[in-house]
Motif scaffolding. Structure first.
Motif, PDB file in Angstrom:
ATOM      1  N   ARG A   1      -3.858  -2.665  27.196  1.00 50.86           N
ATOM      2  CA  ARG A   1      -4.110  -4.012  26.695  1.00 50.86           C
ATOM      3  C   ARG A   1      -5.546  -3.996  26.339  1.00 50.86           C
ATOM      4  O   ARG A   1      -6.191  -4.750  25.503  1.00 50.86           O
ATOM      5  CB  ARG A   1      -3.538  -5.014  27.420  1.00 50.86           C
ATOM      6  N   ILE A   2      -6.363  -3.805  27.284  1.00 50.94           N
ATOM      7  CA  ILE A   2      -7.887  -3.875  27.530  1.00 50.94           C
ATOM      8  C   ILE A   2      -8.565  -3.192  26.403  1.00 50.94           C
ATOM      9  O   ILE A   2      -9.378  -3.541  25.727  1.00 50.94           O
ATOM     10  CB  ILE A   2      -8.354  -3.518  28.878  1.00 50.94           C
ATOM     11  N   VAL A   3      -8.126  -2.068  26.340  1.00 52.54           N
ATOM     12  CA  VAL A   3      -8.476  -0.914  25.343  1.00 52.54           C
ATOM     13  C   VAL A   3      -8.290  -1.584  24.011  1.00 52.54           C
ATOM     14  O   VAL A   3      -9.314  -1.754  22.995  1.00 52.54           O
ATOM     15  CB  VAL A   3      -7.845   0.350  25.466  1.00 52.54           C
TER      16      VAL A   3
ATOM     17  N   LYS B   1      -8.162   2.855  19.232  1.00 52.60           N
ATOM     18  CA  LYS B   1      -7.302   1.945  20.173  1.00 52.60           C
ATOM     19  C   LYS B   1      -5.790   2.379  19.700  1.00 52.60           C
ATOM     20  O   LYS B   1      -5.332   2.371  20.771  1.00 52.60           O
ATOM     21  CB  LYS B   1      -7.638   0.608  19.512  1.00 52.60           C
ATOM     22  N   PRO B   2      -5.374   2.671  18.610  1.00 52.34           N
ATOM     23  CA  PRO B   2      -3.935   3.052  18.623  1.00 52.34           C
ATOM     24  C   PRO B   2      -3.520   4.140  18.947  1.00 52.34           C
ATOM     25  O   PRO B   2      -2.488   4.375  19.601  1.00 52.34           O
ATOM     26  CB  PRO B   2      -3.678   3.062  16.854  1.00 52.34           C
ATOM     27  N   LYS B   3      -4.461   5.151  19.067  1.00 54.18           N
ATOM     28  CA  LYS B   3      -4.219   6.263  19.637  1.00 54.18           C
ATOM     29  C   LYS B   3      -3.976   6.251  21.254  1.00 54.18           C
ATOM     30  O   LYS B   3      -3.108   6.967  21.815  1.00 54.18           O
ATOM     31  CB  LYS B   3      -5.373   7.467  19.483  1.00 54.18           C
ATOM     32  N   PHE B   4      -4.831   5.554  21.826  1.00 54.31           N
ATOM     33  CA  PHE B   4      -4.517   5.202  23.242  1.00 54.31           C
ATOM     34  C   PHE B   4      -3.208   4.583  23.554  1.00 54.31           C
ATOM     35  O   PHE B   4      -2.617   4.737  24.403  1.00 54.31           O
ATOM     36  CB  PHE B   4      -5.823   4.247  23.891  1.00 54.31           C
ATOM     37  N   ARG B   5      -2.951   3.415  22.635  1.00 51.12           N
ATOM     38  CA  ARG B   5      -1.959   2.646  22.784  1.00 51.12           C
ATOM     39  C   ARG B   5      -0.730   3.372  22.621  1.00 51.12           C
ATOM     40  O   ARG B   5       0.068   3.282  23.626  1.00 51.12           O
ATOM     41  CB  ARG B   5      -1.881   1.597  21.613  1.00 51.12           C
TER      42      ARG B   5
ATOM     43  N   LYS C   1       2.235   4.823  25.619  1.00 52.70           N
ATOM     44  CA  LYS C   1       3.753   4.358  25.489  1.00 52.70           C
ATOM     45  C   LYS C   1       4.429   5.892  25.729  1.00 52.70           C
ATOM     46  O   LYS C   1       5.840   5.846  26.127  1.00 52.70           O
ATOM     47  CB  LYS C   1       3.979   3.819  24.046  1.00 52.70           C
ATOM     48  N   ALA C   2       3.870   6.766  25.272  1.00 53.37           N
ATOM     49  CA  ALA C   2       4.524   8.143  24.921  1.00 53.37           C
ATOM     50  C   ALA C   2       4.727   8.860  26.531  1.00 53.37           C
ATOM     51  O   ALA C   2       5.474   9.680  26.441  1.00 53.37           O
ATOM     52  CB  ALA C   2       3.966   9.024  23.791  1.00 53.37           C
ATOM     53  N   ILE C   3       3.675   8.904  27.121  1.00 53.05           N
ATOM     54  CA  ILE C   3       3.478   9.755  28.507  1.00 53.05           C
ATOM     55  C   ILE C   3       4.685   9.483  29.513  1.00 53.05           C
ATOM     56  O   ILE C   3       5.218   8.248  29.310  1.00 53.05           O
ATOM     57  CB  ILE C   3       1.988   9.664  28.930  1.00 53.05           C
ATOM     58  N   SER C   4       5.212  10.402  30.068  1.00 52.72           N
ATOM     59  CA  SER C   4       6.071  10.422  31.219  1.00 52.72           C
ATOM     60  C   SER C   4       5.794   9.236  32.350  1.00 52.72           C
ATOM     61  O   SER C   4       4.384   9.096  32.435  1.00 52.72           O
ATOM     62  CB  SER C   4       6.358  11.768  31.722  1.00 52.72           C
TER      63      SER C   4
ATOM     64  N   ILE D   1      -0.347  -1.145  35.606  1.00 53.27           N
ATOM     65  CA  ILE D   1      -1.669  -0.772  35.507  1.00 53.27           C
ATOM     66  C   ILE D   1      -1.958  -0.059  33.973  1.00 53.27           C
ATOM     67  O   ILE D   1      -2.701  -0.227  33.162  1.00 53.27           O
ATOM     68  CB  ILE D   1      -2.107   0.066  36.450  1.00 53.27           C
ATOM     69  N   ALA D   2      -0.953   1.072  33.711  1.00 52.60           N
ATOM     70  CA  ALA D   2      -0.957   1.584  32.488  1.00 52.60           C
ATOM     71  C   ALA D   2      -0.925   0.655  31.303  1.00 52.60           C
ATOM     72  O   ALA D   2      -1.984   0.755  30.336  1.00 52.60           O
ATOM     73  CB  ALA D   2      -0.047   2.638  32.324  1.00 52.60           C
TER      74      ALA D   2
END
Length: 225
Positions: free
Chosen positions: A78-80, A91-95, A99-102, A72-73
């Motif tokens: 991908r949708i963003v 966009k890149p900040k969200f991507r 990737k970075a969160i636990s 889901i994450a």
């Protein structure tokens, strides 16, 4: 207000400048006689990959998929990334965030979207906002893009400049925009948009991304601006 052959629809209890809305509608039909089915409008929709984005969101965020929070994450990311409505800065900040969160945080993000789409909306909005806020990314477009693609006839996409313009130009009463996302504002704005939509020609009573783009065009093409 009712002059013109294009009018149909009923007004609910919303306070706005109805004269401006009728004028906006008339200007729109002068430019696009076929409404949203006009060839020029269909070209715009194609450029924004509207149908493709709706289909992707509805497949990705079906209730049964939420058993896999990582998936889901990734789908949210991908949708963003693919949305023409989200800014190239966000966009890149969200991507990178996804990737970075636990794993626990990804599960929280997924749970927030699940609640918003399939459960308690206020709770889901709060979960997503709380998590993104920790990383200074609780932005209206990031919070509303997945829901509006999933349920385009009901949910709304909140782009700050558009929303502020719509509230001011159409004189929507009782709505005060805040850059800090809250579910109360989201619900109130959505309610107004869905009511306004009932007051225009039936051919404009389409999904809310298209309807809000009609409102935005009417701001841009307004003689008084």
């Amino acid at each position: 207000i009712k002059k013109g052959s294009h009018h149909s629809g009923e007004w609910g209890g919303t306070d706005l400048n109805k004269v401006k809305l009728k004028e906006a509608e008339e200007r729109f039909f002068l430019k696009y006689p076929g409404g949203f089915s006009d060839p020029l409008m269909l070209e715009i929709a194609k450029k924004h990959k509207v149908d493709k984005m709706h289909k992707a969101a509805q497949e990705s965020f079906a209730a049964e998929n939420f058993d896999d929070p990582d998936k889901i994450a990734d789908s949210m990311s991908r949708i963003v990334s693919q949305s023409s409505m989200v800014s190239v800065f966000e966009k890149p900040k969200f991507r990178d965030l996804v990737k970075a969160i636990s794993p626990g945080e990804r599960a929280l993000l997924s749970q927030g979207l699940r609640e918003f789409l399939h459960g308690d909306q206020a709770s889901g909005f709060g979960l997503m906002t709380g998590l993104l806020d920790e990383y200074k990314l609780a932005k209206w477009p990031l919070l509303t893009v997945c829901p509006v693609y999933y349920r385009p006839d009901v949910e709304v996409f909140i782009k700050p400049t558009t929303v502020k313009g719509v509230i001011e130009y159409f004189e929507l009463e009782g709505l005060k925009y805040s850059p800090k996302p809250t579910y109360d504002f989201y619900r109130a704005y959505r309610e107004q948009i869905n009511l306004i939509k009932k007051g225009v020609d039936a051919s404009l009573q389409t999904d809310n991304t298209a309807f809000c783009s009609f409102l935005l065009m009417s701001l841009e093409n307004s003689p008084s601006r």
